[in-house]
Design a protein around this motif. Structure first.
Motif, PDB file in Angstrom:
ATOM      1  N   ILE A   1      -3.805  -0.221   2.442  1.00 54.69           N
ATOM      2  CA  ILE A   1      -3.816  -1.544   1.818  1.00 54.69           C
ATOM      3  C   ILE A   1      -3.401  -2.593   2.848  1.00 54.69           C
ATOM      4  O   ILE A   1      -2.620  -2.309   3.762  1.00 54.69           O
ATOM      5  CB  ILE A   1      -2.875  -1.603   0.589  1.00 54.69           C
ATOM      6  N   PRO A   2      -3.897  -3.817   2.726  1.00 54.91           N
ATOM      7  CA  PRO A   2      -3.592  -4.859   3.715  1.00 54.91           C
ATOM      8  C   PRO A   2      -2.123  -5.284   3.635  1.00 54.91           C
ATOM      9  O   PRO A   2      -1.517  -5.255   2.555  1.00 54.91           O
ATOM     10  CB  PRO A   2      -4.521  -6.001   3.318  1.00 54.91           C
TER      11      PRO A   2
ATOM     12  N   GLN B   1       0.543   1.660  -7.149  1.00 51.48           N
ATOM     13  CA  GLN B   1      -0.750   2.246  -7.494  1.00 51.48           C
ATOM     14  C   GLN B   1      -1.399   2.899  -6.280  1.00 51.48           C
ATOM     15  O   GLN B   1      -2.045   3.957  -6.398  1.00 51.48           O
ATOM     16  CB  GLN B   1      -1.678   1.172  -8.063  1.00 51.48           C
ATOM     17  N   ALA B   2      -1.218   2.310  -5.114  1.00 50.21           N
ATOM     18  CA  ALA B   2      -1.788   2.889  -3.893  1.00 50.21           C
ATOM     19  C   ALA B   2      -1.143   4.239  -3.573  1.00 50.21           C
ATOM     20  O   ALA B   2      -1.819   5.176  -3.129  1.00 50.21           O
ATOM     21  CB  ALA B   2      -1.615   1.926  -2.719  1.00 50.21           C
ATOM     22  N   VAL B   3       0.181   4.348  -3.808  1.00 53.11           N
ATOM     23  CA  VAL B   3       0.855   5.627  -3.582  1.00 53.11           C
ATOM     24  C   VAL B   3       0.378   6.664  -4.606  1.00 53.11           C
ATOM     25  O   VAL B   3       0.164   7.833  -4.272  1.00 53.11           O
ATOM     26  CB  VAL B   3       2.388   5.462  -3.649  1.00 53.11           C
TER      27      VAL B   3
ATOM     28  N   ILE C   1       5.412  12.130 -10.877  1.00 56.68           N
ATOM     29  CA  ILE C   1       6.253  12.220  -9.676  1.00 56.68           C
ATOM     30  C   ILE C   1       6.922  10.892  -9.378  1.00 56.68           C
ATOM     31  O   ILE C   1       8.100  10.839  -9.007  1.00 56.68           O
ATOM     32  CB  ILE C   1       5.405  12.694  -8.478  1.00 56.68           C
ATOM     33  N   LEU C   2       6.213   9.795  -9.578  1.00 56.38           N
ATOM     34  CA  LEU C   2       6.759   8.484  -9.261  1.00 56.38           C
ATOM     35  C   LEU C   2       7.581   7.879 -10.393  1.00 56.38           C
ATOM     36  O   LEU C   2       8.187   6.825 -10.212  1.00 56.38           O
ATOM     37  CB  LEU C   2       5.633   7.522  -8.885  1.00 56.38           C
ATOM     38  N   GLN C   3       7.643   8.545 -11.542  1.00 55.55           N
ATOM     39  CA  GLN C   3       8.463   8.050 -12.640  1.00 55.55           C
ATOM     40  C   GLN C   3       9.841   8.676 -12.653  1.00 55.55           C
ATOM     41  O   GLN C   3      10.681   8.307 -13.461  1.00 55.55           O
ATOM     42  CB  GLN C   3       7.790   8.357 -13.984  1.00 55.55           C
ATOM     43  N   VAL C   4      10.109   9.600 -11.749  1.00 53.48           N
ATOM     44  CA  VAL C   4      11.324  10.407 -11.833  1.00 53.48           C
ATOM     45  C   VAL C   4      12.600   9.580 -11.810  1.00 53.48           C
ATOM     46  O   VAL C   4      13.532   9.857 -12.538  1.00 53.48           O
ATOM     47  CB  VAL C   4      11.354  11.481 -10.719  1.00 53.48           C
TER      48      VAL C   4
END
Length: 395
Positions: free
Chosen positions: A151-152, A164-166, A378-381
């Motif tokens: 992403i830029p 979102q990119a992760v 995984i990202l909500q942990v």
């Protein structure tokens, strides 16, 4: 077949609900005790949940009739889950325990912060989330660096875009999987054997798959077990087979397995249950290999538990890798809040993740693995572990 859950403050109350709804011929599928509400498991209310079934006809397809109050252990599809006894704490002790847990969490975050300080702020936060969720350190760095390249820089200050990119980078890590599926009009037969260590839920997973394809997909399903070491396991699978009205056979030698597969070759799906093996037992592993080599059509799915420590997972995988593993299944996602080990394994093995299970309910708690959903878990942990909430909404 009608399946319904009943919740009450005690077992007697739940069983009374079962009897009122289904009468005396109900079959108990599962019982469990749990706490509702509270903080970090404290201050909650103790409840009992009973899952029961009733056939569409007058009787369940069992040899004997049992009432909900008299059903024996061998007729239960799933034994009652043992819950840890929660001691009574004074308010002061509870508060101290909560403070201690929060302190340990902060120490873990601080330890991971040092290695991510060179990243922009939003990437630091997400790196710490990955590490806090037990994603391998090198893999977490790789994901963050790939995201920064994808992403830029003008978007780096937008947390939602970075997040979102992760998610997308994590999802891309999952190899293509091949869950059980049938094309319209296809005559293809599938023979699936589930292998794995003791206690990961192979038999229950087989029951979920059998129910899904026999009831929902209207496929002809047969069950075969080579787990003759545990009488209870054979009886449990036989009860499932009776309830689903599907054939089941037991094979105690490789030749018997070969013969059982030939007898059931007219079925669309044959599911083979295997004994739980210690990955350290070389003799048992050699025996398992001799069983599964009798038919080249057998597809081997390795069943792993999401609550297993990473080091133990690598030991298990190393031993079972002497078998031609085709796909993976991860169970018990409902019993953990950290899902990084799943990502570590699929990246390390480069094997597709076919299914995940999120509880013991048959056939509800099994899903085809969705990389986007898993990435989001995984990202909500961080947020969910801090609040003490379990994530099940997305699965």
């Amino acid at each position: 077949m009608k399946i319904k859950r009943f919740v009450a403050e005690d077992m007697q109350g739940a069983l009374n609900q079962v009897k009122d709804a289904f009468g005396g011929n109900a079959l108990i599928l599962q019982t469990r005790r749990f706490r509702q509400g509270g903080i970090f498991g404290f201050f909650g209310k103790n409840l009992v949940e009973v899952t029961a079934a009733m056939a569409d006809g007058d009787e369940l397809p069992l040899q004997n009739e049992y009432t909900a109050h008299q059903i024996p252990v061998k007729a239960k599809l799933i034994p009652e889950k043992k819950e840890e006894v929660i001691q009574d704490f004074s308010l002061k002790e509870e508060i101290q325990d909560i403070k201690s847990m929060l302190g340990q969490m902060m120490l873990g975050l601080e330890a991971s912060t040092a290695s991510s300080s060179s990243y922009p702020k939003n990437f630091q936060l997400l790196y710490r989330t990955l590490r806090f969720g037990d994603v391998d350190e090198k893999l977490a760095h790789r994901l963050i660096k790939q995201t920064m390249e994808s992403i830029p820089p003008s978007s780096w200050d937008d947390y939602e875009k970075v997040h979102q990119a992760v998610v997308d980078e994590i999802a891309d890590c999952f190899p293509i999987s091949f869950p059980i599926s049938y094309r319209k009009g296809s005559k293809r037969k599938r023979i699936i054997a589930l292998v794995g260590p003791t206690g990961v839920g192979k038999t229950t997973t087989i029951a979920k798959l059998a129910a899904k394809f026999s009831i929902l997909e209207k496929k002809k399903v047969a069950l075969v077990t080579i787990d003759t070491y545990r009488v209870a396991a054979v009886e449990q699978l036989k009860t499932y087979a009776d309830l689903l009205a599907v054939p089941m056979e037991t094979a105690s030698t490789p030749k018997q397995l070969q013969e059982a597969l030939l007898r059931n070759e007219g079925n669309d799906l044959i599911l083979v249950d295997t004994a739980g093996r210690s990955p350290l037992d070389e003799i048992a592993m050699a025996e398992l290999k001799s069983f599964l080599s009798v038919c080249p059509e057998i597809e081997i799915f390795l069943v792993l538990c999401a609550t297993t420590k990473q080091a133990d997972l690598w030991e298990i995988i190393g031993r079972f890798s002497q078998l031609p593993i085709k796909q993976l299944i991860f169970t018990k996602l409902d019993e953990t809040l950290r899902y990084g080990v799943i990502l570590n394994v699929v990246c390390g093995m480069r094997k597709g993740l076919a299914y995940v299970t999120t509880g013991q309910d048959v056939p509800d708690d099994i899903e085809v693995a969705d990389p986007i959903k898993l990435a989001q878990l995984i990202l909500q942990v961080n947020d969910n572990e801090r609040s003490g909430r379990k994530i099940k909404a997305t699965y």
